[in-house]
Motif scaffolding. Structure first.
Motif, mmCIF file in Angstrom:
data_model
loop_
_atom_site.group_PDB
_atom_site.id
_atom_site.type_symbol
_atom_site.label_atom_id
_atom_site.label_comp_id
_atom_site.label_asym_id
_atom_site.label_seq_id
_atom_site.Cartn_x
_atom_site.Cartn_y
_atom_site.Cartn_z
ATOM 1 N N GLU A 206 -10.360 -5.868 -4.367
ATOM 2 C CA GLU A 206 -8.800 -6.054 -4.295
ATOM 3 C C GLU A 206 -7.693 -4.770 -3.608
ATOM 4 O O GLU A 206 -6.991 -5.041 -3.467
ATOM 5 N N ALA A 207 -8.146 -3.597 -3.991
ATOM 6 C CA ALA A 207 -7.307 -2.258 -3.803
ATOM 7 C C ALA A 207 -7.336 -2.501 -2.732
ATOM 8 O O ALA A 207 -7.071 -2.162 -1.737
ATOM 9 N N GLU A 208 -8.302 -2.789 -1.339
ATOM 10 C CA GLU A 208 -8.820 -2.959 0.134
ATOM 11 C C GLU A 208 -7.696 -4.016 0.714
ATOM 12 O O GLU A 208 -6.960 -3.645 1.442
ATOM 13 N N ALA A 209 -8.354 -5.242 -0.098
ATOM 14 C CA ALA A 209 -7.140 -6.600 0.356
ATOM 15 C C ALA A 209 -5.617 -6.027 -0.285
ATOM 16 O O ALA A 209 -4.942 -6.153 0.848
ATOM 17 N N HIS A 210 -5.173 -5.367 -0.354
ATOM 18 C CA HIS A 210 -3.838 -4.619 -1.081
ATOM 19 C C HIS A 210 -3.371 -3.746 -0.081
ATOM 20 O O HIS A 210 -2.216 -4.260 0.581
ATOM 21 N N ALA A 211 -4.287 -3.208 0.463
ATOM 22 C CA ALA A 211 -4.224 -1.844 0.904
ATOM 23 C C ALA A 211 -3.463 -2.317 2.657
ATOM 24 O O ALA A 211 -3.321 -1.616 3.102
ATOM 25 N N GLU A 212 -4.488 -3.157 3.416
ATOM 26 C CA GLU A 212 -4.188 -3.872 4.324
ATOM 27 C C GLU A 212 -2.899 -5.177 4.361
ATOM 28 O O GLU A 212 -2.433 -4.695 5.471
ATOM 29 N N LEU A 213 -3.050 -5.576 3.813
ATOM 30 C CA LEU A 213 -1.342 -6.712 3.000
ATOM 31 C C LEU A 213 -0.401 -5.691 3.482
ATOM 32 O O LEU A 213 0.633 -5.787 3.855
ATOM 33 N N GLU A 214 -0.211 -4.089 3.166
ATOM 34 C CA GLU A 214 0.369 -3.127 3.148
ATOM 35 C C GLU A 214 0.841 -3.138 4.175
ATOM 36 O O GLU A 214 2.153 -3.436 4.569
ATOM 37 N N ALA A 215 -0.459 -2.434 5.223
ATOM 38 C CA ALA A 215 -0.959 -1.677 6.232
ATOM 39 C C ALA A 215 0.228 -3.153 7.111
ATOM 40 O O ALA A 215 0.775 -2.822 8.127
ATOM 41 N N ILE A 216 -0.532 -4.694 6.926
ATOM 42 C CA ILE A 216 -0.250 -5.289 7.722
ATOM 43 C C ILE A 216 1.333 -5.469 7.810
ATOM 44 O O ILE A 216 2.579 -5.667 8.268
ATOM 45 N N ARG A 217 1.835 -5.483 6.595
ATOM 46 C CA ARG A 217 3.271 -5.576 6.524
ATOM 47 C C ARG A 217 4.462 -4.698 7.061
ATOM 48 O O ARG A 217 5.656 -4.964 7.361
ATOM 49 N N GLU A 218 3.871 -3.503 7.240
ATOM 50 C CA GLU A 218 4.854 -2.671 8.003
ATOM 51 C C GLU A 218 4.675 -3.170 9.835
ATOM 52 O O GLU A 218 5.806 -2.429 10.680
#
Length: 466
Positions: free
Chosen positions: A220-232
């Protein structure tokens, strides 16, 4: 920093991600089948429909025209409909085109069906690498995009074998129509694929993007980190052509993508695959059976050597493998040119020429074949990825047509030796261009590559860690 140590991450790759990538890469199988199958069917088509040389060229080349237009239309379709629906359109075109070829009553219907197959190939060559780059995590991204190239080589080999099997009966309709079955499998497989989380984020479908990433990432941590990077990344409001006009950094990667695709084509691999029987004839293998089996062996070598790229691309990196591959190809082309210059008269010289040809194919299949598609999918910023990959894919087909249309003319005007020496020189040029402009993108996220690019770093440095 320990979370970025890739060897620890590899064993925990999500199996669902591997399955999704495999299904998407099946588009490459259809690509290869359609590229390879016409070689065996053409003599029988010419006999049944009474085709002259110009009409035969039209049957072959209309596919390239369809591919160029298919690639051109894929960018807007991908942007508007998404990666999954565009790939579904490509799969449907494969089915319709294959059935049309199998039941074609005349030349006109055959040409229309071949055009539709070309459009399908153009869509596949655009969408599949793009989708794979956006779905796969960075530690296996190179090998997953290389899987697409592997499928192309398997498709070409399968086409050669299928043509050989059906050639005894002369049944060209089965040669062309048998592609319908893998096309239907691709269509069904694409129906099960998730949409790209990066496209979903661009369309403000954040909840769906998060759901896809939770499905495809190990934690889940990996998914959230990637999501934040895409959001930027999606904060850039300009898109496509607008971004190309306004942003010089995006123009740099667009031009690099075009350059990379021309580099792939000027290696000489295109002419090796299109004109393999002709090259075997020049090397002294006179019978049609010898030339056809030589072509099959070349196709098998192409398949096996692609596994080298899949195994090494995320370990060694893109740039070292490219330099090695271009070097191998340059040496082989130079030596083949020398052999043609002195004349191939003995059996030992014939087999030496064939060995050099197979080593050349190995050099291409482990380097420029898959890795150019990998890099072209990685280097473009998210806001301009559809436009940038459209330009590079179009460049591939334009270069493909130029190289394919000039090889026999070069043989006639400068001779076999001069032609192969020319390609040797072009491979040396590719080594220089790789050193000057090509970045190393191993184990770097797409968002980090984009930040480096937009910060104005030199192209060869945009794969650096932040």
């Amino acid at each position: 920093m320990t979370t970025h140590v890739i060897p620890q991450s590899v064993p925990h790759t999500n199996r669902q991600t591997l399955l999704v990538c495999f299904l998407a890469a099946l588009a490459g199988l259809l690509f290869g089948l359609d590229m390879g199958v016409i070689a065996g069917a053409l003599p029988f088509l010419a006999k049944e429909f009474g085709l002259n040389s110009h009409q035969q060229e039209m049957v072959v080349s209309v596919m390239m025209l369809g591919a160029a237009l298919g690639a051109l239309c894929s960018g807007p379709l991908c942007s508007r409909l998404g990666r999954k629906k565009t790939l579904l359109i490509g799969a449907a075109l494969f089915v319709v085109g294959s059935v049309g070829c199998a039941f074609a009553p005349d030349l006109q219907m055959l040409v229309i069906s071949r055009f539709l197959l070309g459009a399908a190939v153009g869509v596949a060559s655009f969408v599949a690498p793009l989708y794979l780059s956006e779905i796969a995590p960075e530690h296996i991204r190179g090998s997953m995009i290389s899987l697409y190239q592997l499928m192309i080589t398997i498709g070409i080999l399968a086409a050669f074998l299928s043509d050989t099997a059906f050639s005894h009966s002369g049944n060209w309709r089965w040669m062309l129509g048998i592609i319908t079955f893998p096309a239907l499998i691709l269509f069904a497989g694409v129906m099960t694929l998730p949409e790209s989380p990066r496209w979903l984020m661009m369309k403000n479908k954040n909840a769906l993007a998060q759901k896809v990433l939770m499905l495809l990432r190990s934690t889940e941590a990996e998914a959230h980190a990637e999501l934040e990077a895409i959001r930027e990344s999606v904060k850039i409001t300009q898109r496509g052509w607008q971004l190309f006009r306004a942003n010089s950094n995006f123009r740099r990667t667009t031009y690099l993508g075009v350059l990379l695709q021309f580099m792939q084509q000027v290696t000489g691999m295109t002419v090796i695959m299109y004109y393999a029987p002709k090259i075997f004839a020049i090397a002294g293998f006179a019978s049609t059976e010898q030339q056809m089996w030589g072509t099959v062996i070349a196709g098998l070598t192409n398949v096996l050597a692609t596994f080298i790229a899949i195994g090494l691309v995320d370990r060694w990196g893109r740039k070292p493998i490219l330099k090695l591959g271009f070097s191998v190809m340059a040496v082989c082309m130079a030596l083949m040119g020398y052999m043609f210059f002195i004349g191939i008269t003995s059996l030992a010289q014939q087999y030496t020429a064939v060995t050099l040809l197979l080593i050349f194919i190995t050099g291409f299949a482990m380097s420029a074949g898959p890795l150019i598609w990998v890099l072209c999918s990685e280097i473009q910023p998210l806001a301009g990825r559809d436009f940038g990959v459209t330009c590079s894919t179009m460049a591939n087909w334009i270069a493909n047509m130029i190289i394919g249309a000039t090889f026999l003319t070069l043989i006639d005007n400068v001779g076999s030796a001069g032609t192969f020496w020319l390609y040797a020189g072009l491979n040396v040029l590719c080594i220089i261009l790789t050193l000057l402009f090509v970045p190393e993108t191993k184990n770097i996220s797409l968002e980090n590559i984009e930040k480096n690019l937009m910060a104005g770093l030199p192209l060869r440095s945009i794969g650096s860690s932040l």
